[in-house]
Structure formats: C-alpha cells, structure tokens
Design a protein around this motif. Structure first.
Motif, PDB file in Angstrom:
ATOM      1  N   GLU A   1       0.806  -1.217   0.000  1.00 47.97           N
ATOM      2  CA  GLU A   1       0.000   0.000   0.000  1.00 47.97           C
ATOM      3  C   GLU A   1       0.845   1.275   0.000  1.00 47.97           C
ATOM      4  O   GLU A   1       0.355   2.336  -0.374  1.00 47.97           O
ATOM      5  N   SER A   2       2.095   1.158   0.455  1.00 46.87           N
ATOM      6  CA  SER A   2       2.895   2.375   0.556  1.00 46.87           C
ATOM      7  C   SER A   2       3.577   2.755  -0.757  1.00 46.87           C
ATOM      8  O   SER A   2       4.175   3.822  -0.853  1.00 46.87           O
ATOM      9  N   ILE A   3       3.489   1.882  -1.774  1.00 45.52           N
ATOM     10  CA  ILE A   3       4.138   2.226  -3.052  1.00 45.52           C
ATOM     11  C   ILE A   3       3.245   3.167  -3.840  1.00 45.52           C
ATOM     12  O   ILE A   3       2.074   2.874  -4.057  1.00 45.52           O
ATOM     13  N   PRO A   4       3.787   4.301  -4.307  1.00 45.68           N
ATOM     14  CA  PRO A   4       2.997   5.124  -5.223  1.00 45.68           C
ATOM     15  C   PRO A   4       2.806   4.355  -6.525  1.00 45.68           C
ATOM     16  O   PRO A   4       3.709   3.667  -6.977  1.00 45.68           O
ATOM     17  N   ARG A   5       1.609   4.425  -7.089  1.00 45.21           N
ATOM     18  CA  ARG A   5       1.308   3.624  -8.283  1.00 45.21           C
ATOM     19  C   ARG A   5       1.417   4.449  -9.545  1.00 45.21           C
ATOM     20  O   ARG A   5       0.831   5.524  -9.642  1.00 45.21           O
ATOM     21  N   LEU A   6       2.134   3.911 -10.501  1.00 42.29           N
ATOM     22  CA  LEU A   6       2.283   4.585 -11.786  1.00 42.29           C
ATOM     23  C   LEU A   6       0.974   4.573 -12.567  1.00 42.29           C
ATOM     24  O   LEU A   6       0.656   5.492 -13.308  1.00 42.29           O
ATOM     25  N   GLU A   7       0.189   3.502 -12.381  1.00 42.94           N
ATOM     26  CA  GLU A   7      -1.061   3.365 -13.133  1.00 42.94           C
ATOM     27  C   GLU A   7      -2.080   4.386 -12.652  1.00 42.94           C
ATOM     28  O   GLU A   7      -3.073   4.638 -13.319  1.00 42.94           O
ATOM     29  N   GLY A   8      -1.832   4.959 -11.452  1.00 50.23           N
ATOM     30  CA  GLY A   8      -2.742   5.973 -10.942  1.00 50.23           C
ATOM     31  C   GLY A   8      -4.115   5.423 -10.614  1.00 50.23           C
ATOM     32  O   GLY A   8      -5.104   6.133 -10.724  1.00 50.23           O
ATOM     33  N   ASP A   9      -4.193   4.148 -10.190  1.00 51.22           N
ATOM     34  CA  ASP A   9      -5.521   3.601  -9.919  1.00 51.22           C
ATOM     35  C   ASP A   9      -6.126   4.247  -8.673  1.00 51.22           C
ATOM     36  O   ASP A   9      -5.484   4.439  -7.667  1.00 51.22           O
ATOM     37  N   GLY A  10      -7.400   4.578  -8.783  1.00 56.06           N
ATOM     38  CA  GLY A  10      -8.084   5.198  -7.653  1.00 56.06           C
ATOM     39  C   GLY A  10      -7.703   6.659  -7.461  1.00 56.06           C
ATOM     40  O   GLY A  10      -8.266   7.325  -6.609  1.00 56.06           O
ATOM     41  N   GLU A  11      -6.740   7.153  -8.236  1.00 57.02           N
ATOM     42  CA  GLU A  11      -6.358   8.548  -8.082  1.00 57.02           C
ATOM     43  C   GLU A  11      -7.260   9.427  -8.948  1.00 57.02           C
ATOM     44  O   GLU A  11      -8.467   9.258  -8.963  1.00 57.02           O
ATOM     45  N   GLY A  12      -6.681  10.328  -9.660  1.00 57.92           N
ATOM     46  CA  GLY A  12      -7.470  11.222 -10.492  1.00 57.92           C
ATOM     47  C   GLY A  12      -7.980  12.371  -9.651  1.00 57.92           C
ATOM     48  O   GLY A  12      -7.905  12.362  -8.424  1.00 57.92           O
ATOM     49  N   GLY A  13      -8.505  13.385 -10.298  1.00 56.65           N
ATOM     50  CA  GLY A  13      -8.946  14.559  -9.568  1.00 56.65           C
ATOM     51  C   GLY A  13      -7.739  15.413  -9.212  1.00 56.65           C
ATOM     52  O   GLY A  13      -6.607  14.968  -9.285  1.00 56.65           O
ATOM     53  N   ALA A  14      -8.015  16.632  -8.844  1.00 56.89           N
ATOM     54  CA  ALA A  14      -6.931  17.563  -8.568  1.00 56.89           C
ATOM     55  C   ALA A  14      -6.242  17.231  -7.245  1.00 56.89           C
ATOM     56  O   ALA A  14      -5.043  17.421  -7.090  1.00 56.89           O
ATOM     57  N   GLU A  15      -7.009  16.741  -6.282  1.00 57.30           N
ATOM     58  CA  GLU A  15      -6.433  16.449  -4.973  1.00 57.30           C
ATOM     59  C   GLU A  15      -5.593  15.172  -5.025  1.00 57.30           C
ATOM     60  O   GLU A  15      -6.016  14.152  -5.551  1.00 57.30           O
ATOM     61  N   HIS A  16      -4.418  15.222  -4.453  1.00 55.52           N
ATOM     62  CA  HIS A  16      -3.609  14.020  -4.371  1.00 55.52           C
ATOM     63  C   HIS A  16      -3.990  13.261  -3.107  1.00 55.52           C
ATOM     64  O   HIS A  16      -4.068  13.840  -2.045  1.00 55.52           O
ATOM     65  N   PRO A  17      -4.209  11.968  -3.227  1.00 53.19           N
ATOM     66  CA  PRO A  17      -4.476  11.209  -2.006  1.00 53.19           C
ATOM     67  C   PRO A  17      -3.178  11.026  -1.219  1.00 53.19           C
ATOM     68  O   PRO A  17      -2.093  11.119  -1.792  1.00 53.19           O
ATOM     69  N   ARG A  18      -3.313  10.804   0.064  1.00 55.85           N
ATOM     70  CA  ARG A  18      -2.125  10.501   0.849  1.00 55.85           C
ATOM     71  C   ARG A  18      -1.720   9.065   0.602  1.00 55.85           C
ATOM     72  O   ARG A  18      -2.549   8.204   0.361  1.00 55.85           O
ATOM     73  N   LEU A  19      -0.417   8.819   0.670  1.00 55.11           N
ATOM     74  CA  LEU A  19       0.044   7.445   0.607  1.00 55.11           C
ATOM     75  C   LEU A  19      -0.198   6.810   1.963  1.00 55.11           C
ATOM     76  O   LEU A  19      -0.152   7.481   2.986  1.00 55.11           O
ATOM     77  N   LYS A  20      -0.433   5.493   1.954  1.00 53.89           N
ATOM     78  CA  LYS A  20      -0.566   4.811   3.244  1.00 53.89           C
ATOM     79  C   LYS A  20       0.824   4.395   3.701  1.00 53.89           C
ATOM     80  O   LYS A  20       1.312   3.320   3.341  1.00 53.89           O
ATOM     81  N   ALA A  21       1.484   5.238   4.448  1.00 54.13           N
ATOM     82  CA  ALA A  21       2.826   4.928   4.923  1.00 54.13           C
ATOM     83  C   ALA A  21       2.730   3.963   6.098  1.00 54.13           C
ATOM     84  O   ALA A  21       1.709   3.885   6.765  1.00 54.13           O
TER      85      ALA A  21
END
Lengths: 327, 325
Positions: A255-275
């Motif tokens: 869960e802590s890896i940022p995803r290149l595919e951008g799944d679940g992302e999108g929109g102007a707001e960046h989600p927090r990573l689950k560190a």
C-alpha cells in the motif's frame, strides 16, 4: 521438485564495536530447480546477508549458524577449496554494482576466460570463443572486439550484461542476483529485465532475485519471500503475495508504493500514501515478540511478548502473524 | 492565472570539460541544461523526471545559482535572479530553499540537529534571541514529525528518513515559498519514502508551498506532481499536466520511459508491452545533432538529424518536442 538450495534455521550474527547485531534469525527457505524466487525486504532486513553467507562471502565479523545445503551438501563451514569448486561454477552471484565486482585492471577477456580455464579445463582459445559467444548472447554488440576492453570502457548497463555473462559461463544450477538493476536507469533496467526473463526461458537455472523493487519481482518471480528484521514474515506464490497478502507488513508495503497506473487517483487532490509509521527495529537487542509489532496497525498484547511462527496457509502460502490463521 | 512565482526562460548551464589530457588539452562544452523554460505558480508542484545525466539536478541548482547558469533568465515574482549581487541573491534564498538526496551527507556531523535547523534563522532573522530560536526550532521539529526532545542529538543518531525530516525542517524554518527537492526520497526504503512524501504534501497544503520535485522515479513523481517535465540530455522533451502525461504521453521518449517502469502487479506487468529503447544514453559531450533523442528513438528519420524540434503546445497544456507528434 528437488531442492537446489535448502536453508534451515539460519542465524547470522555480526560482532560490531556497539555489540552483536542479529542480522538473520532462524530463517528457513528452499529453492527448487528452474524456479525463480524473489526475496524482498527493506535495507537491514538481512536479505542480502542470507545469500552472501551461501556464497561464503560474509564480512569478517559475521558468523553464520544453522544449515545451508546445496544439492544436499552442507555449505556452511565448508573448506575454501571445496567451496571454490561450487561457487562460480554451479552457483553464481550477480551484484548491484558491476563496477566494484569487476577487476578494473584486467581486460574482460582475462576475467572471463580465467573462470572457464580454472573450472572447466578449457584451453585459452576455447575459453575465449566461449566467452565471446556468451557476450553475444547477453546482447553485447561487437563482442569479439569488446571482449578485450577494460571494465571502465563499458557503460553501466553493458557492465551489468558482462556480469550476467560471467555468471552464466559455467551454466550454474543457481544464480543469485542481488539488486541486479538497482543502479541502472529505468530504460536500461528494462533491457536487463528482458534479458533475464529471456535467459530464464532457455536455461534451467534456479534464480534468487534479491530486491527492494516489488515491480521487478512482479515481472520475474514465481515465488516471493518477504523478510522483516532478519526473519521471513510471509512467503507464497507471486499472485498470492500481490493479490492476497496476509501479513500486515506485506499489506503495508504494497500500500505504501505510489502507483504509476494511478488507480483510484485522479482529480486535482492528491491522495495521501498509506505509509507504515515508525522505523524498522534496531537488531542489536533480541526482540521478544513480533519485530513488526511497534509499527503494526493490528497489534495486540500477545504480539509484544510472543513471537509468531511461520504458519502454512495453503498453496505454499505461509505467514508469521498471530492475527492470521489458516483459512 | 496570476503572475507565476517562478519563471525560467531558456535556461542554459554549460560546463567546459577537458576531453584530452595536458595543459592545452581540448575543451568541449557539456550542455547540462540546454534551453529549459517553465513557469511555476504558488502552491504548485513541478515534477522533473529523467535518467542520470539528463541535467535534472543541475537545473535545480542553477535556479538557486548554487551552480551559475551560463544563459537564460530566472525570474522570481517578476524580478531577475540571474544578475543580482551575492547579497541580494542570499536574501532571495530565504524564499527558495533546497533539500538533497543524501540526507546524512547534507547535515554537518559535528552540529546538533537543533543547531542545524536553527542555522538559516541565524542568517535571516538575526534579531532572535536564544529562547526564541529554540522555540522556533522545537515547533518546526514537531511539525516535521521529530520529537522536540531530540534537539541536542547529532545527525548520526538518526535513521535516513529522520535525517530527511531534519533537512526538511532546516529548509522550512525560514518559511520559504519554494523548495527544490533533489531526489529527496531516492535513498529511502518504500515505507519511509511514503512518510516523507506525505510530509512534503502536508507542508505544501498548510503553507501554500511550491515544489520543484526532481526524481528518477516516475511513480513518485506521478503521485506528488501537478505538472511534469521530462528531461533528456538537458532538454525538455515533454511538459504536461500529471494525468495527461501519464495517461496520454505523446513524446516517444516519455512513452518508452513510462512503459519501462516495472509495475508491482504480476498480471499487469506480465501482460504489458514494453517499448524497448535500444542502446545507451549518448555522451552529453557529444550529443546527437538535431533531436537529442533520435539515436534511440523508434520513430527517428533524417529530418530528426537535421533540425531540433521545438517544444510546442499540442493542446490541453501539453507541450512536446518532436517532429512526429
């Protein structure tokens, strides 16, 4: 399947001025012929030390206890001349930094033919032509000319190809690759990963791939071993580990890896990573309970006192966590 | 849109490198940054990606004039930074801070972390007394996730992730408007990397910070960047909004770069078609004529060897430097 490498209850200790470091603790794993096993874990998890000890390459202040058998023969404590008859011939290692593992004073030809003349008893001419063939196979252009060059005359990616060619020269049963693409740029890494998977297709060598890059493991490995603080916390088939991870550390890592595919992302707001909060433990002191407990979101009292064993789930999937039982 | 916070126009940073031995050995220019332009608004993150030797670090340092650029313009809120004297530049550095890749190497091992974090304040806010300094440092330590009672410890007592927090605290203490982040998470393990990325994004949200985030890791840049610039041999190949760049890359280099990243997902990774680039990065001392990418480009033709494509807007704020897009 027969085991090429069988590690049983391995412990590695380093004596340092600050005290003893328990780098690897009671680790068991085996690698079968033709299989590709990914060893993942963060720095200090002991993933490299396990296999350095297999090769008899632990630092002077390191001691390995337990058992490591190669085709049934015990490697730990083996005399150097017997070990030399195995390593480089029947098992070979590829390191992260090819510049430090090649001798800068010697031409590539000398470094490659030496192996074949020593171990396979080939004549210089035979060894040379075989070296050139091997360089061609790993994709070095103008191999016949380049074989007489020095390591510094190659680029990073080409040097790693040379290292791979050297490892393959004697057609080993086991290849241990320790972060083979970490020092390379991503487009060069892609070339080397392609080469490795192509070579896996045409040899029957077992491959151990030590890496912190889960993407590399996803592409190349059949099975994954996840290490934390010198122990195996989870192991299983690659799809089981990536799609149904059970140990909270494996879950957190994925869960802590940022995803290149951008799944679940999108929109102007960046989600927090689950560190994963906190840091890996200091291995100088003996840890009573589960080493991951201080960072674990599912921790309970038992985890602090009692160390969980690696329990088999199904399909070779196993997990060391009190909160995870057989399904 | 209001006037940009930072405006970089046709920036060049060339080094003169001796290519043969001896006192009168031949020298050749190494164009580390070769005509790069971009605007950055307050609160915005520009991600800069590229492989080693593409000039991304030199670009970051040139903006602060830690390396002197050899041409072009750097405008900070409309005022020229390139030709100001050292004293004025130093005052501007209050607004523009930098954090580095190797967190331990960028901290003085003989200073306590309290002294390290207070250092910029001693330069820029000389009127502060000891108690005020200490309070500011402790508040900032708390903000970046360091325990304030660790104020008298030395850098070697901290892990890599914590050292990076110290570096961030030192940059943040003077309340800058822009932080240049030069591979700030590349030396960290993934679980720690995520903590630092979250911290930078929190600080950006709370203080309206602008970031220039330099990295070779495309996944990290996709996560943190609003706009992305792809560099190759000192030149921008493509500049676009984050989602446009990653979902619809136009430049052949961007396409190859994205397809080369191994995905941590076995099914997707194995099904994926990679665009393989042949060969290695050309020597920056002897870059190809025309388009610098043409020697590795699957689409290259004679035209690419003859003329350098300009970075043109192809609609939707996506600029590409390629003859065949």
């Amino acid at each position: 399947m027969t085991a090429v490498l069988d590690i049983d209850d391995l412990n590695i200790r380093f004596s340092t001025p600050e005290g003893t470091v328990n780098a690897v603790n009671g680790l068991s794993l085996s690698v079968s012929a033709g299989e590709s096993v990914g060893i993942v874990g963060e720095s200090g998890s002991g993933k490299s030390q396990v296999f350095l000890s297999t090769m008899g390459l632990l630092a002077k202040n390191g001691r390995a206890k337990g058992s490591t058998r190669f085709h049934g023969e015990e490697l730990l404590g083996l005399k150097a001349d017997r070990l030399n008859a195995i390593r480089g011939v029947r098992m070979a290692m590829i390191f992260q930094d090819p510049m430090t593992s090649l001798n800068p004073y010697l031409r590539i030809s000398r470094q490659m033919t030496e192996v074949l003349m020593e171990h396979k008893g080939l004549s210089r001419a035979e060894a040379r032509s075989r070296s050139i063939r091997m360089l061609e196979r790993v994709g070095i252009p103008e191999a016949a000319k380049r074989v007489d060059m020095y390591p510094h005359e190659f680029s990073g990616g080409m040097r790693q190809r040379v290292m791979i060619a050297m490892a393959l020269l004697c057609e080993p049963d086991l290849i241990i690759a320790d972060e083979p693409t970490t020092a390379l740029d991503v487009t060069i890494q892609a070339q080397i990963l392609d080469l490795l998977s192509e070579l896996r297709g045409d040899t029957n060598s077992a491959v151990v791939l030590i890496t912190h890059d889960l993407g590399v493991v996803a592409g190349l490995c059949d099975r994954v071993v996840v290490m934390y603080a010198g122990r195996v916390v989870e192991t299983g088939l690659v799809r089981d580990i990536f799609y149904s991870p059970r140990h909270p550390y494996t879950v957190g890592l994925l869960e802590s890896i940022p995803r290149l595919e951008g799944d679940g992302e999108g929109g102007a707001e960046h989600p927090r990573l689950k560190a994963i909060d906190g840091q890996p433990p200091n291995l100088q002191s003996e840890i009573a309970g589960c080493a991951f407990a201080p960072r674990c979101p599912r921790v309970e009292e038992r985890c602090q006192q009692e160390r969980p064993d690696l329990i088999g789930l199904d399909n070779g999937h196993a997990c060391a966590c009190h909160k995870v039982g057989p399904t | 849109m209001s006037a940009p916070l930072l405006s970089v126009k046709e920036l060049h940073t060339h080094f003169s490198v001796r290519v043969s031995k001896g006192l009168f050995g031949e020298r050749r220019p190494l164009r580390a940054v070769d005509g790069v332009s971009f605007d950055l608004a307050a609160g915005e993150t520009l991600g800069v990606v590229g492989e080693s030797g593409c000039g991304k670090s030199t670009l970051g340092r040139s903006i602060l004039r830690l390396i002197e650029p050899t041409g072009g313009e750097v405008l900070w809120q409309g005022s020229d930074l390139m030709h100001v004297d050292r004293h004025t530049m130093r005052n501007h550095r209050r607004d523009i801070q930098i954090i580095f890749q190797d967190p331990l190497a960028s901290l003085d091992p003989r200073m306590t972390i309290g002294e390290i974090i207070a250092e910029p304040l001693k330069t820029f806010e000389r009127s502060l007394n000891k108690t005020q300094l200490r309070d500011r440092v402790r508040a900032m330590m708390d903000k970046v996730g360091l325990l304030p009672q660790m104020i008298n410890r030395y850098p070697h007592e901290f892990s890599g992730g914590q050292c990076q927090r110290i570096g961030i605290a030192r940059a943040m203490i003077v309340e800058p408007r822009l932080i240049v982040c030069d591979e700030p998470v590349s030396a960290l393990d993934v679980s720690i990397q995520a903590q630092i990325i979250n911290l930078l994004m929190d600080l950006q949200r709370d203080y309206g910070l602008a970031l220039i985030f330099i990295s070779h890791d495309l996944s990290v840049v996709r996560h943190i960047g609003h706009r992305i610039m792809v560099l190759y041999l000192g030149q921008a190949m493509e500049v676009a909004e984050r989602d446009a760049l990653f979902d619809r890359p136009l430049h052949p280099y961007t396409q190859a770069l994205i397809s080369a990243v191994p995905l941590p997902d076995p099914d997707k990774e194995r099904a994926k078609q990679r665009i393989m680039l042949s060969g290695d990065l050309p020597s920056p001392l002897d870059p190809p004529s025309g388009c610098v990418f043409r020697t590795r480009c699957p689409k290259a033709t004679d035209l690419c060897a003859q003329s350098r494509p300009s970075l043109d807007d192809r609609g939707g704020n996506q600029s590409v430097a390629c003859h065949y897009v």
